[in-house]
Design an enzyme around this catalytic site. Sequence first.
Site, PDB file in Angstrom:
ATOM      1  N   PRO A   2       0.828  -1.258  -0.099  1.00 31.76           N
ATOM      2  CA  PRO A   2      -0.112  -0.142   0.113  1.00 31.76           C
ATOM      3  C   PRO A   2       0.978   1.218   0.095  1.00 31.76           C
ATOM      4  O   PRO A   2       1.836   1.403   0.765  1.00 31.76           O
ATOM      5  CB  PRO A   2      -0.800  -0.209   1.356  1.00 31.76           C
ATOM      6  CG  PRO A   2      -0.811  -1.695   1.580  1.00 31.76           C
ATOM      7  CD  PRO A   2       0.489  -2.157   1.002  1.00 31.76           C
ATOM      8  N   GLU A   3       0.533   2.335  -0.992  1.00 33.17           N
ATOM      9  CA  GLU A   3       1.314   3.440  -0.994  1.00 33.17           C
ATOM     10  C   GLU A   3       0.255   4.485  -0.614  1.00 33.17           C
ATOM     11  O   GLU A   3      -0.630   4.235  -0.076  1.00 33.17           O
ATOM     12  CB  GLU A   3       1.754   3.538  -2.486  1.00 33.17           C
ATOM     13  CG  GLU A   3       2.821   2.409  -3.014  1.00 33.17           C
ATOM     14  CD  GLU A   3       4.339   2.375  -2.008  1.00 33.17           C
ATOM     15  OE1 GLU A   3       4.374   3.361  -1.403  1.00 33.17           O
ATOM     16  OE2 GLU A   3       4.921   1.437  -2.233  1.00 33.17           O
ATOM     17  N   ARG A 114       1.596 -11.122   6.033  1.00 28.27           N
ATOM     18  CA  ARG A 114       3.167 -11.102   5.958  1.00 28.27           C
ATOM     19  C   ARG A 114       3.657 -10.649   7.235  1.00 28.27           C
ATOM     20  O   ARG A 114       4.667 -10.929   7.575  1.00 28.27           O
ATOM     21  CB  ARG A 114       3.629 -10.444   4.750  1.00 28.27           C
ATOM     22  CG  ARG A 114       3.392 -10.868   3.359  1.00 28.27           C
ATOM     23  CD  ARG A 114       4.173 -10.295   2.261  1.00 28.27           C
ATOM     24  NE  ARG A 114       3.861 -10.533   0.954  1.00 28.27           N
ATOM     25  CZ  ARG A 114       4.267 -10.245  -0.045  1.00 28.27           C
ATOM     26  NH1 ARG A 114       5.285  -9.274  -0.175  1.00 28.27           N
ATOM     27  NH2 ARG A 114       3.790 -10.708  -1.137  1.00 28.27           N
ATOM     28  N   ARG A 158      22.833  13.202  -7.313  1.00 30.00           N
ATOM     29  CA  ARG A 158      22.433  11.620  -7.063  1.00 30.00           C
ATOM     30  C   ARG A 158      22.829  10.956  -8.346  1.00 30.00           C
ATOM     31  O   ARG A 158      21.960  11.201  -9.579  1.00 30.00           O
ATOM     32  CB  ARG A 158      20.876  11.862  -6.844  1.00 30.00           C
ATOM     33  CG  ARG A 158      20.501  12.122  -5.442  1.00 30.00           C
ATOM     34  CD  ARG A 158      19.390  11.643  -4.984  1.00 30.00           C
ATOM     35  NE  ARG A 158      19.288  12.164  -3.750  1.00 30.00           N
ATOM     36  CZ  ARG A 158      18.124  11.784  -2.567  1.00 30.00           C
ATOM     37  NH1 ARG A 158      17.744  10.744  -2.737  1.00 30.00           N
ATOM     38  NH2 ARG A 158      17.954  12.435  -1.586  1.00 30.00           N
TER      39      ARG A 158
END
Length: 278
Positions: A2-3, A114, A158
């Site tokens: 879930p985001e 999980r 980055r």
Amino acid sequence: MPELPEVEVTRRSLVERVRGACIANVRLGKPLRWPLGLAPSALAGRRIDDVSRRGKYLWFALAPSSGISTRDGLLVHLGMSGSLAWRESMPAPGPWDHFDLATDRGTLRLTDPRRFGAVVWSPSLDSGAAAKLLEGLGIEPFDAGFTPQFLHQRLRGRRVAIKLAILAGDIVVGVGNIYASEALFRAGIDPRTPASRVSLERCARLVDAVRAVLGRALELGGSTLRDFRDAHGMDGAFQAEAAVYDREGLPCQRCGRPVRRLVQGQRSTYFCAGCQHR
């Protein structure tokens, strides 16, 4: 996992029902990722004041009570496969039901096959366990401060691929794997592009794309691939509108070239080599 859209959809689906509810008791099942942090009996009689979200965490603020002056609460994370359900009358818990918060209005249950999810008590959002878990989180994608200039500055230096940079969560929170692939497609950026090479102009497109994709996901109730449901058991529908995610080999909806798949950071990335450029 879930985001942001799924967590925000969950929050919206239960906030009005739990706001003001008085906790009767708490049931713990098998241990989750982190311990609760206090005796479950200490929550009995406390009232839920509100539910807010930070990144992929939900904060159940508890109303002040006798002897407690701080704004303490419960920080909830759904982990890889967790979901919250709200029922006025909850059935007996099954093997994957690891936390029940019973109130005078109904019961909130965390189900997580999980067991990577967690419910953690903290004396406030700014101290204790919550502060440790939330430190280092990036800006919220709908925050006014998430600008092209902000993103461009944070990407500077980055070397990782742009998809991994926006997935990391320390620049912007909640852009999960599905939404990162979709946003990069919408912005026309190849997911393998080194983050430091994304220009200010392309950052502007990416900021708009992230907000558009997440906004549409919120409208459609998030994405349900395996386990996600909102607090009333409803599936998300965004996955049915995905332009590239999980469409390997199918024609791109823009140019007709086959959608490609690659693995980045042990996650599947979907993109169109004709529409997305380095």
